[in-house]
Scaffold this active site. Structure first.
Site, PDB file in Angstrom:
ATOM      1  N   ARG A  93     -35.902  73.274  83.844  1.00  0.00           N
ATOM      2  CA  ARG A  93     -36.561  74.467  84.366  1.00  0.00           C
ATOM      3  C   ARG A  93     -38.067  74.357  84.135  1.00  0.00           C
ATOM      4  NH1 ARG A  93     -35.804  78.682  87.910  1.00  0.00           N
ATOM      5  NH2 ARG A  93     -36.231  80.712  87.005  1.00  0.00           N
ATOM      6  N   THR A 364     -33.712  77.147  97.886  1.00  0.00           N
ATOM      7  CA  THR A 364     -33.208  76.455  96.709  1.00  0.00           C
ATOM      8  C   THR A 364     -32.141  75.528  97.242  1.00  0.00           C
ATOM      9  OG1 THR A 364     -33.600  78.281  95.176  1.00  0.00           O
ATOM     10  CG2 THR A 364     -31.839  76.820  94.566  1.00  0.00           C
ATOM     11  N   ASP A 406     -40.145  84.490  88.890  1.00  0.00           N
ATOM     12  CA  ASP A 406     -38.875  84.782  88.203  1.00  0.00           C
ATOM     13  C   ASP A 406     -39.089  85.456  86.847  1.00  0.00           C
ATOM     14  OD1 ASP A 406     -37.193  83.968  90.200  1.00  0.00           O
ATOM     15  OD2 ASP A 406     -36.810  81.983  89.389  1.00  0.00           O
ATOM     16  N   SER A 436     -31.166  82.509  88.054  1.00  0.00           N
ATOM     17  CA  SER A 436     -29.790  82.862  88.428  1.00  0.00           C
ATOM     18  C   SER A 436     -28.995  81.628  88.833  1.00  0.00           C
ATOM     19  CB  SER A 436     -29.795  83.839  89.607  1.00  0.00           C
ATOM     20  OG  SER A 436     -30.498  85.009  89.268  1.00  0.00           O
ATOM     21  N   GLY A 456     -30.922  82.999  95.063  1.00  0.00           N
ATOM     22  CA  GLY A 456     -31.503  83.935  94.098  1.00  0.00           C
ATOM     23  C   GLY A 456     -30.412  84.633  93.304  1.00  0.00           C
TER      24      GLY A 456
END
Ligand code: DON
Length: 554
Positions: A93, A364, A406, A436, A456
């Site tokens: 991340r 994504t 986010d 998420s 999302g």
């Protein structure tokens, strides 16, 4: 006017089947693009394992689906190593740059600055994907990065023909791509290209070569890093070279769930996904097993989701805040929640947040892989919204993420997915924004299912619905799992969102009669990628979401 025009564009675009899955014997790959799937299967064919294939697919997606994920973004890789059943989540991340503070996102009157978390330099967090693939290759792979990155380098250097989906998304982002530095490469002479356009990305090819040669150092140090820092700062951000140099992936223990005898392994914090799945399944286990497409069961799923998403406001980066995970997953809490569910009525939860609109387009990507030895990868990767922060880092060809969106700026400020959060997800240096993304494994007597999706906050409900259907149905039908109509509840706003055309009038009336506020979203959502490997000798199967969908308003 702008919105209306966009809506028209969306309304006339129908869903194109995205059959990008490939399978042969015991191995299978499902990804959002046929060229990325081909990079994965070619890697397996030359003797690589599922982890090598994951490097190849992730890198190829960075080239052929540049609006979804890439070297300028991050994600989570959930791994299962067959030899010792070792399971781990590689947390790649993005992290908040050390110079960014929450005040940078507000004006003097305390109002959020428009687009500050979604466009330009302040939106971009320190990328994690390059470190993620380097770690995957070094710790779990059998081939060199030079070998696994070769397909992506070729696609970037020689180019590939863009598809309908590319044309549609580039059109949506045409104005932004024309206005920002380095993004002309995604356009055809300043215009969104028609399908069949040959997209070449020489800068990105060079950056991939750097990584192939020097591993993560080829990105986080030296010329590439310098270029990125300069470009982000020129676009209004505050990046320091040491932010890049300090970036590390983290190996995390995944969330493990036992539900009606099945073993489910899912993404851990800083993803909210595994915890939400554990809570929802923990509640649903108290009710008879039922078809989630039926109104009675949909009511229970929505009620369980509502409760889990309320707790999401307590989640954040576990390395920076204390998250009461055992309390959230404990019997006490779940029993209390089960008792509070009325089988006939939606629970009107106290409206802690004022209602407020919000709309945008997202992206994504997810892919799933199993190899013949039984090694598995479920990976969900992102640069957040379509084409991320909308600019490229100098000559690197790397499109920067807008993952800063986010974070929770303030309790009353929703992000692009209409998510509200709490202090636990506040901006802080080096912190990972709450996600998420929910790469997941489901194992039962039938075999193992490897799944995930973009979307999302709606990722969590997509993975949940597919998991529940897989476990209920003695027949495995993975095409149905990816195609089934979807609904979603995220506590706030208090709406049960449903896909258009997915649910009959009778269904909608039944849910409304229970007190749910239905919202038919303008377009179907998700792009789920599923792989199934049966127990025993049967062939593995792969399925890609027929929606191939990337744009649905929140
Ligand atoms: O990490 C998250 O939850 C988001 N950044 C994911 C974005 C996403 O799925 C957009 N896709 N359609």
């Amino acid at each position: 006017m702008m919105l209306r025009r966009l809506f028209l564009v969306l309304a006339v675009v129908c869903c194109i089947p995205a059959l990008h899955a490939a399978d042969s014997s015991r191995s299978a790959v499902a990804s959002a693009h046929p060229l990325a799937t081909a990079a994965g299967t070619a890697t397996l064919a030359r003797g690589g394992n599922a982890f090598d294939a994951a490097v190849a697919v992730a890198a190829a997606l960075a080239v052929v689906e540049p609006y979804s994920s890439g070297l300028g973004g991050g994600g989570f890789f959930l791994l299962h190593r067959a030899s010792d059943r070792h399971q781990v989540m590689i947390d790649a991340r993005e992290t908040a740059p050390s110079g960014i503070e929450v005040r940078h996102f507000f004006d003097a009157q305390g109002r959020p600055i428009k687009d500050a978390t979604t466009r330009g330099g302040t939106a971009a967090a320190i990328p994690g994907l390059p470190a993620g693939i380097a770690h995957l290759a070094q710790r779990y792979g059998t081939l060199s990065l030079r070998e696994t990155l070769a397909p992506a380098i070729r696609l970037a250097r020689e180019g590939f023909k863009t598809d309908q989906r590319y044309a549609r998304i580039a059109k949506l982002r045409e104005a932004m791509l024309r206005a920002t530095p380095g993004t002309a490469v995604f356009l055809d002479d300043g215009r969104a290209p028609a399908p069949g356009f040959m997209l070449r990305q020489p800068g990105l090819a060079d950056t991939l070569e750097h990584i192939a040669r020097d591993g993560a150092g080829g990105f986080y140090q030296g010329a590439v890093a310098q270029d990125l820092v300069a470009a982000v700062n020129a676009a209004g951000g505050i990046w320091r070279p040491e932010d890049l140099a300090a970036y590390r992936v983290i190996e995390r223990e995944p969330v493990r769930i036992v539900y009606r005898g099945a073993a489910i392994t899912a993404a851990a914090l800083p993803s909210a996904g595994g915890i939400a799945l554990a809570q929802v399944l923990g509640m649903l286990g108290h009710f008879p097993q039922a078809d989630v497409q039926q109104p009675e069961a949909a009511h229970l799923v929505a009620e369980a989701l509502r409760r889990a998403f309320r707790d999401r406001t307590r989640l954040g980066d576990p390395d920076q805040v204390a998250v009461p995970v055992s309390e959230l997953l404990g019997k006490n809490k779940l029993n209390q929640y089960v008792k509070s569910i009325d089988r006939n009525r939606a629970t009107p939860l106290p409206p802690v947040f004022p209602d407020e609109g919000g709309a945008g387009s997202r992206n994504t990507t997810h892919f799933s892989i199993v190899d013949a030895a039984g090694n598995r990868v479920a990976a969900t990767l992102t640069i957040n919204l379509l084409f991320g922060a909308g600019f490229v880092g100098g000559g690197t060809g790397v499109l920067l993420n807008n993952e800063m969106d986010d974070f929770t700026l303030r309790a009353d400020v929703a992000n692009s997915f209409r998510l509200r959060g709490g202090e636990a997800n506040a901006v802080a240096p080096g912190k990972r924004p709450l996600s998420s993304m929910t790469p997941t494994f489901v194992e039962d007597d039938k075999g193992v299912l490897i799944l995930g999706a973009p979307g999302g906050s709606r990722i969590i409900s997509q993975v949940l619905l597919a998991t529940l259907e897989y476990l209920r149905n003695p027949q495995v039908d993975i095409q149905r799992l990816v195609a089934m109509p979807r609904y979603h509840h995220q506590y706030w706003p208090d709406q049960l969102e449903i896909e258009p055309e997915g649910f009959s009038e009778q269904w909608r009336n039944a849910l409304e009669a229970k007190g749910h506020q239905l919202r038919v979203v303008n377009r179907k959502w998700g792009n789920m990628q599923v792989v199934f490997q049966p127990k025993g000798e049967g062939a593995a199967q792969a399925a890609s979401d027929p929606r191939g969908s990337d744009v649905a308003w929140y």
